[in-house]
Design a protein around this motif. Structure first.
Motif, PDB file in Angstrom:
ATOM      1  N   HIS A   1     -12.540  -1.730  -2.270  1.00 25.51           N
ATOM      2  CA  HIS A   1     -11.463  -0.890  -1.250  1.00 25.51           C
ATOM      3  C   HIS A   1     -11.086  -0.081  -1.758  1.00 25.51           C
ATOM      4  O   HIS A   1     -10.660   0.884  -1.026  1.00 25.51           O
ATOM      5  CB  HIS A   1     -10.758  -1.938  -1.222  1.00 25.51           C
ATOM      6  CG  HIS A   1     -10.834  -3.110  -0.644  1.00 25.51           C
ATOM      7  ND1 HIS A   1     -10.299  -4.596  -0.429  1.00 25.51           N
ATOM      8  CD2 HIS A   1     -12.332  -3.731   0.421  1.00 25.51           C
ATOM      9  CE1 HIS A   1     -11.127  -5.622  -0.242  1.00 25.51           C
ATOM     10  NE2 HIS A   1     -12.777  -4.997   0.359  1.00 25.51           N
ATOM     11  N   THR A   2     -11.254   0.119  -3.264  1.00 22.79           N
ATOM     12  CA  THR A   2     -10.231   1.248  -4.036  1.00 22.79           C
ATOM     13  C   THR A   2     -11.509   3.158  -3.982  1.00 22.79           C
ATOM     14  O   THR A   2     -10.968   3.776  -3.997  1.00 22.79           O
ATOM     15  CB  THR A   2      -9.672   1.019  -4.839  1.00 22.79           C
ATOM     16  OG1 THR A   2     -11.232   0.964  -6.405  1.00 22.79           O
ATOM     17  CG2 THR A   2      -8.892  -0.096  -5.231  1.00 22.79           C
TER      18      THR A   2
ATOM     19  N   PHE B   1       0.577  -1.465  -0.501  1.00 17.69           N
ATOM     20  CA  PHE B   1      -0.216   0.127  -0.034  1.00 17.69           C
ATOM     21  C   PHE B   1       1.128   1.785  -0.154  1.00 17.69           C
ATOM     22  O   PHE B   1       0.288   2.396  -0.285  1.00 17.69           O
ATOM     23  CB  PHE B   1      -0.753   0.374   1.403  1.00 17.69           C
ATOM     24  CG  PHE B   1      -1.803  -0.965   0.882  1.00 17.69           C
ATOM     25  CD1 PHE B   1      -2.814  -0.812   0.395  1.00 17.69           C
ATOM     26  CD2 PHE B   1      -2.031  -2.211   1.699  1.00 17.69           C
ATOM     27  CE1 PHE B   1      -4.050  -1.395  -0.004  1.00 17.69           C
ATOM     28  CE2 PHE B   1      -2.822  -3.213   1.934  1.00 17.69           C
ATOM     29  CZ  PHE B   1      -4.220  -2.939   0.531  1.00 17.69           C
TER      30      PHE B   1
ATOM     31  N   VAL C   1     -13.032   4.737  -1.613  1.00 13.27           N
ATOM     32  CA  VAL C   1     -13.056   5.074  -0.463  1.00 13.27           C
ATOM     33  C   VAL C   1     -13.233   6.499  -0.454  1.00 13.27           C
ATOM     34  O   VAL C   1     -14.159   7.514  -1.263  1.00 13.27           O
ATOM     35  CB  VAL C   1     -11.288   5.907  -0.365  1.00 13.27           C
ATOM     36  CG1 VAL C   1     -10.826   4.644   0.257  1.00 13.27           C
ATOM     37  CG2 VAL C   1     -10.852   6.746  -1.179  1.00 13.27           C
TER      38      VAL C   1
ATOM     39  N   LEU D   1      -4.434   2.219  -7.483  1.00 12.57           N
ATOM     40  CA  LEU D   1      -5.018   1.206  -7.344  1.00 12.57           C
ATOM     41  C   LEU D   1      -6.843   0.954  -8.199  1.00 12.57           C
ATOM     42  O   LEU D   1      -7.122   0.033  -8.624  1.00 12.57           O
ATOM     43  CB  LEU D   1      -5.479   0.577  -6.199  1.00 12.57           C
ATOM     44  CG  LEU D   1      -3.710   0.556  -5.660  1.00 12.57           C
ATOM     45  CD1 LEU D   1      -4.362   0.106  -3.949  1.00 12.57           C
ATOM     46  CD2 LEU D   1      -3.423  -0.987  -5.769  1.00 12.57           C
ATOM     47  N   ARG D   2      -7.421   1.984  -8.030  1.00 14.45           N
ATOM     48  CA  ARG D   2      -8.760   1.814  -9.066  1.00 14.45           C
ATOM     49  C   ARG D   2      -8.714   1.732 -10.109  1.00 14.45           C
ATOM     50  O   ARG D   2      -9.644   1.276 -10.722  1.00 14.45           O
ATOM     51  CB  ARG D   2      -9.228   3.489  -8.502  1.00 14.45           C
ATOM     52  CG  ARG D   2     -10.531   4.054  -9.087  1.00 14.45           C
ATOM     53  CD  ARG D   2     -11.217   5.133  -7.736  1.00 14.45           C
ATOM     54  NE  ARG D   2     -10.910   5.555  -6.677  1.00 14.45           N
ATOM     55  CZ  ARG D   2     -10.095   6.197  -6.479  1.00 14.45           C
ATOM     56  NH1 ARG D   2      -9.638   7.239  -7.116  1.00 14.45           N
ATOM     57  NH2 ARG D   2      -9.877   6.880  -5.290  1.00 14.45           N
TER      58      ARG D   2
ATOM     59  N   ASP E   1      -3.520   9.702   0.046  1.00 16.15           N
ATOM     60  CA  ASP E   1      -4.226   9.091  -1.012  1.00 16.15           C
ATOM     61  C   ASP E   1      -4.057   7.491  -0.619  1.00 16.15           C
ATOM     62  O   ASP E   1      -3.466   7.113  -1.648  1.00 16.15           O
ATOM     63  CB  ASP E   1      -3.776   9.136  -2.513  1.00 16.15           C
ATOM     64  CG  ASP E   1      -4.579   8.780  -3.511  1.00 16.15           C
ATOM     65  OD1 ASP E   1      -5.957   8.099  -3.371  1.00 16.15           O
ATOM     66  OD2 ASP E   1      -4.725   8.366  -4.345  1.00 16.15           O
ATOM     67  N   HIS E   2      -3.468   6.801   0.506  1.00  7.51           N
ATOM     68  CA  HIS E   2      -2.737   5.490   0.666  1.00  7.51           C
ATOM     69  C   HIS E   2      -3.151   5.368   1.913  1.00  7.51           C
ATOM     70  O   HIS E   2      -3.760   5.502   2.247  1.00  7.51           O
ATOM     71  CB  HIS E   2      -1.236   5.463   1.164  1.00  7.51           C
ATOM     72  CG  HIS E   2      -0.771   6.202  -0.247  1.00  7.51           C
ATOM     73  ND1 HIS E   2       0.621   4.695  -0.938  1.00  7.51           N
ATOM     74  CD2 HIS E   2       0.324   7.005  -0.399  1.00  7.51           C
ATOM     75  CE1 HIS E   2       0.729   5.443  -1.662  1.00  7.51           C
ATOM     76  NE2 HIS E   2       0.894   6.974  -1.733  1.00  7.51           N
ATOM     77  N   TYR E   3      -3.878   3.467   1.710  1.00  6.53           N
ATOM     78  CA  TYR E   3      -3.690   2.956   2.958  1.00  6.53           C
ATOM     79  C   TYR E   3      -2.366   2.741   3.342  1.00  6.53           C
ATOM     80  O   TYR E   3      -1.696   2.332   3.425  1.00  6.53           O
ATOM     81  CB  TYR E   3      -4.050   1.290   2.373  1.00  6.53           C
ATOM     82  CG  TYR E   3      -6.070   2.008   2.381  1.00  6.53           C
ATOM     83  CD1 TYR E   3      -6.995   1.756   3.253  1.00  6.53           C
ATOM     84  CD2 TYR E   3      -6.683   1.346   0.930  1.00  6.53           C
ATOM     85  CE1 TYR E   3      -8.328   1.556   3.107  1.00  6.53           C
ATOM     86  CE2 TYR E   3      -7.380   0.933   0.417  1.00  6.53           C
ATOM     87  CZ  TYR E   3      -8.451   1.391   1.714  1.00  6.53           C
ATOM     88  OH  TYR E   3      -9.862   1.013   1.231  1.00  6.53           O
TER      89      TYR E   3
ATOM     90  N   TYR F   1      -7.615   4.340   5.296  1.00  8.86           N
ATOM     91  CA  TYR F   1      -6.842   5.574   4.465  1.00  8.86           C
ATOM     92  C   TYR F   1      -6.564   7.140   4.706  1.00  8.86           C
ATOM     93  O   TYR F   1      -7.373   6.786   5.765  1.00  8.86           O
ATOM     94  CB  TYR F   1      -8.066   5.116   3.720  1.00  8.86           C
ATOM     95  CG  TYR F   1      -8.362   6.342   2.487  1.00  8.86           C
ATOM     96  CD1 TYR F   1      -7.830   6.252   1.560  1.00  8.86           C
ATOM     97  CD2 TYR F   1      -9.096   8.288   2.136  1.00  8.86           C
ATOM     98  CE1 TYR F   1      -6.679   7.184   0.184  1.00  8.86           C
ATOM     99  CE2 TYR F   1      -8.678   8.256   1.118  1.00  8.86           C
ATOM    100  CZ  TYR F   1      -7.619   7.985   0.444  1.00  8.86           C
ATOM    101  OH  TYR F   1      -7.526   9.059  -0.646  1.00  8.86           O
TER     102      TYR F   1
ATOM    103  N   VAL G   1      -4.059   4.654  -4.108  1.00  8.69           N
ATOM    104  CA  VAL G   1      -5.843   4.408  -4.170  1.00  8.69           C
ATOM    105  C   VAL G   1      -6.174   5.076  -5.466  1.00  8.69           C
ATOM    106  O   VAL G   1      -6.535   4.061  -6.374  1.00  8.69           O
ATOM    107  CB  VAL G   1      -6.662   4.104  -2.968  1.00  8.69           C
ATOM    108  CG1 VAL G   1      -7.707   4.543  -2.936  1.00  8.69           C
ATOM    109  CG2 VAL G   1      -6.056   3.971  -1.300  1.00  8.69           C
ATOM    110  N   SER G   2      -5.494   6.425  -5.747  1.00  3.22           N
ATOM    111  CA  SER G   2      -6.184   5.933  -7.485  1.00  3.22           C
ATOM    112  C   SER G   2      -5.555   5.966  -8.246  1.00  3.22           C
ATOM    113  O   SER G   2      -6.240   5.493  -9.451  1.00  3.22           O
ATOM    114  CB  SER G   2      -5.822   7.502  -7.113  1.00  3.22           C
ATOM    115  OG  SER G   2      -4.519   7.974  -7.090  1.00  3.22           O
TER     116      SER G   2
END
Length: 759
Positions: free
Chosen positions: A499-500, A95, A502, A103-104, A128-130, A123, A100-101
């Motif tokens: 999960h992406t 992560f 958020v 991973l989406r 923008d990270h877990y 999150y 996350v942007s």
């Protein structure tokens, strides 16, 4: 069009020219073993799968026999277990490397391929990270956020994998908190069964048990792909054929598991003897045409009865049913031309089925989502029940109606209170046991929950497993709305698209898989689930958990609940987490008729039967009798294709379980590689000026003011009926409108979606 002399399959389009099962299944399992490199002991785990004292498969809900085969797992079940036991790990370092942007934008397969989640994560909007957190931090923050919200602003969703013990605590938590917003995966697939069967026979589930398949003469099979989705069922189908029983299948797609089967547990069939033919007749009904097909069969059955007598069980009908006169009047008024035009089948074929039915002493009707996921899916079920009632084929050995469920415990979760409908749950008993006032207003089902996320009335979403955001219809509209949530909690084993998406606050909470040992204060724990034949089975995992910081679903639910709710001396979260047998005692106390001696019966070989009134010919309907249904339409479609429109069917591949994509082989359909394809028969392709390999855009043709579009699909010739196309789920979900759903149950009509093709 050229067709195989042996199997009547079309040979000028992609197809699999070998039987289901056999060496192909062995190679499919071998491929995922190589890909996932599971932890040591995976083979031993498979040898315990679906056996008394072992762990129950997390794939389909097909029942487990009292005397198991040496290998009581199928290709799909083996893939699910190997996928769970992968050595790949999705750690905090992963992560840290991927916002996350980013991973989406990953595919479903690549997200899950990252491996098992190992730590609770929160999150961080600033980066923008877990980022990793402690369990105590997660529980406290989630509980604080839920405490600030009005309870009805929250949704507690569950997939169909969670055990009975977890599901019971989850629904109790929701009601102690103050809402009935308990949608589950049943709302997306078989809720039509729960509503439709309840309406006509008084039972929300099927009436068959496993031994019925040893005595039936005829099986009528509608809209289910057993070769990919529940292959262990093929053993019973093979045995039916070998003892002289007949199987007739209705499905727009020719699925190999219902054409022929080689049993991997028979060495001679694997090496010397021929495959077993399964379906005596395979009728490629048009999408939504099952109502018309069943009407035609019923029409001819009654004509035969009037001509020769003894086919309709008049004693049963008079004693146990109501409504036959109205149905008979309607059938007599139908013309064969409208039946043929709607079903896409010939009168001769339907009359042949009626003759087979008339000669059978014991008939079973089987169906899957091809029958239920339509605007008039409930009526399709009613018509199948009509046919069975004519001959008294419910409530006798070797007879009945048998929906085949997908998720391994989706039926059981409804049994122990996962329902948005308060009338289906013994709230008075829960109030007595736990000293609280239960909410009585109806909650949100899956489609209503998605609409509430769209309009912003839902502020918190807690997901017990699953991939809700990817599984629901209308993804093009719903995806952006998740950003408005104040809280998004995902209890999961692997990373997925949900999960992406958020919101202002998002949490990833890693849980055990069913094959792993669940050790609590009193020692190793067992859990339980209910299969699609209403049998309850115990399950005990033995594998070492994937990481030290993973917790059980029971422990996670209890931890969140403790942090959210005020103390209640009747609610003992810590004690229940330490000893799951106490939870089973609570389930028995709530439903004593279904779960008598629950702990004592937990590991009964073959499971213990929870009972079914309709099987005993006790009809818990409004009339007190089984009810014939008079159809007011002949198509299950809410919108029949006009001019440039086609009907879209969504499909799952052989390398897939729901939204989990193991790989890119759809072996049993002869399709390999890309999932971005659109299947259509060559004649329909020519009529519409399309060419093989052409890249097209598919647009929704449901007129509600919203634009729905999936781009980049490759035209692929395939053996399908006229006026329809097929594409993979979940990739095609953006084309399914939330408002396009079964009239009674609200189940999305994903097997009959109106669309247009644009070049």
């Amino acid at each position: 069009m050229p067709r195989s002399r042996e199997t009547d399959e079309r040979t000028d389009t992609p197809h699999y020219d070998r039987p289901s099962g056999g060496w192909g299944s062995m190679r499919g399992i071998g491929k995922i073993l190589k890909d996932q490199k599971p932890s040591a002991g995976a083979i031993r785990t498979l040898m315990r799968q679906n056996k008394p004292g072992g762990h129950m498969c997390t794939s389909c809900a097909w029942t487990k026999p009292k005397v198991p085969h040496p290998f009581e797992f199928c290709e799909n079940g083996a893939k699910a277990t190997i996928w769970d036991l992968t050595t790949d790990r999705c750690t905090p370092d992963f992560f840290a490397a991927h916002p996350v942007s980013e991973l989406r934008k990953w595919s479903d397969h690549d997200l899950e391929k990252a491996g098992r989640l190992t730590r609770p994560m929160r999150y961080d909007p600033a980066t923008d990270h877990y980022v990793p957190c402690t369990w105590e931090e997660a529980y406290a923050a989630i509980g604080d956020k839920l405490s600030q919200l009005e309870p009805r602003q929250s949704v507690f969703y569950t997939s169909g994998k969670a055990a009975l013990e977890t599901a019971f605590l989850y629904q109790l938590f929701a009601r102690l908190y103050g809402h009935n917003n308990l949608p589950d995966s049943s709302n997306m697939c078989h809720e039509t069964t729960s509503v439709g069967l309840k309406k006509v026979i008084g039972s929300s589930v099927g009436t068959c048990v496993l031994s019925d398949f040893d005595h039936c003469d005829l099986i009528l099979f509608f809209g289910q792909n057993t070769g990919s989705n529940s292959p262990r069922f093929l053993h019973k189908l093979q045995q039916t054929v070998e003892r002289g029983g007949r199987i007739i299948t209705f499905n727009p797609v020719r699925e190999r598991g219902l054409v022929e089967f080689t049993n991997p547990q028979r060495p001679t069939q694997m090496t010397v003897t021929k495959p077993t033919p399964i379906s005596e007749m395979y009728l490629q009904v048009r999408p939504g045409g099952d109502i018309a097909a069943l009407a035609g069969i019923c029409k001819h059955v009654m004509e035969l009865d009037r001509a020769q007598g003894g086919i309709v069980d008049r004693e049963f009908v008079e004693r146990h049913t109501t409504g036959l006169t109205d149905l008979e009047t309607r059938l007599q008024a139908m013309t064969w031309s409208e039946i043929e035009a709607t079903s896409g089948l010939t009168r001769a074929a339907l009359e042949e089925v009626a003759v087979a039915y008339a000669s059978a002493r014991r008939v079973i009707g089987i169906y899957g989502m091809g029958l239920t996921q339509h605007v008039h899916g409930w009526l399709s079920i009613g018509m199948l029940v009509n046919l069975l009632l004519l001959g008294g084929h419910i409530g006798r050995e070797g007879t009945g109606i048998s929906p085949v469920r997908g998720h391994s415990n989706v039926q059981g979760q409804r049994t122990v209170g996962i329902s948005e409908k308060p009338k289906l749950v013994p709230l008075d008993r829960l109030e007595q046991l736990f000293n609280f006032t239960a909410p009585r207003d109806e909650g949100l089902n899956t489609t209503a929950a998605a609409e509430a996320i769209l309009n912003g009335s839902i502020r918190a979403f807690v997901s017990l497993g699953g991939n809700f955001a990817r599984a629901i219809p209308d993804q093009g509209r719903t995806d952006p709305a998740w950003a408005k949530l104040d809280l998004n909690v995902q209890i999961a084993t692997r990373l997925n698209r949900s999960h992406t998406l958020v919101g202002n606050s998002a949490w990833l909470l890693p849980c055990l898989v069913r094959a792993e040992e669940d050790r609590q204060a009193s020692g190793p724990q067992a859990v339980s689930m209910e299969d699609s034949l209403s049998m309850i089975h115990g399950s005990a995992g033995r594998r070492k958990p994937a990481a030290p910081d993973i917790r059980s679903e029971v422990a996670i639910i209890a931890g969140i609940a403790k942090a959210t709710l005020a103390p209640n001396p009747n609610v003992r979260w810590d004690e229940w987490t330490g000893d799951y047998s106490q939870i089973r005692d609570l389930i028995e106390a709530t439903w004593p008729d279904r779960f008598k001696d629950f702990n004592e019966n937990l590991f009964t070989p073959g499971g213990f039967f929870k009972g079914n009134a309709a099987r005993e010919r006790q009809w818990k309907t409004n009339s007190g009798k089984a009810e014939f249904t008079t159809p007011d339409v002949l198509t299950a479609l809410g919108q029949t294709p006009q001019d440039d429109q086609l009907t879209l069917i969504t499909l799952r591949s052989n390398d897939q379980f729901n939204t989990t994509i193991y790989g890119f082989s759809d072996r049993l359909r002869g399709l390999e590689g890309s999932r971005d394809i659109l299947l259509i028969n060559p004649e329909e392709m020519a009529r519409r000026g399309l060419t093989e390999g052409q890249i097209v855009t598919v647009e929704g043709a449901y007129d509600d003011g919203h634009t729905r579009r999936v781009k980049g699909l490759k035209i692929t010739a395939y053996d399908l009926p006229d006026t329809c196309v097929a594409a993979y789920y979940p990739e095609a979900n953006p084309l399914v409108p939330l408002a396009y759903r079964d009239q009674l149950s609200g189940t999305p009509a994903a097997k009959g979606v109106p669309v247009r093709i644009r070049g």
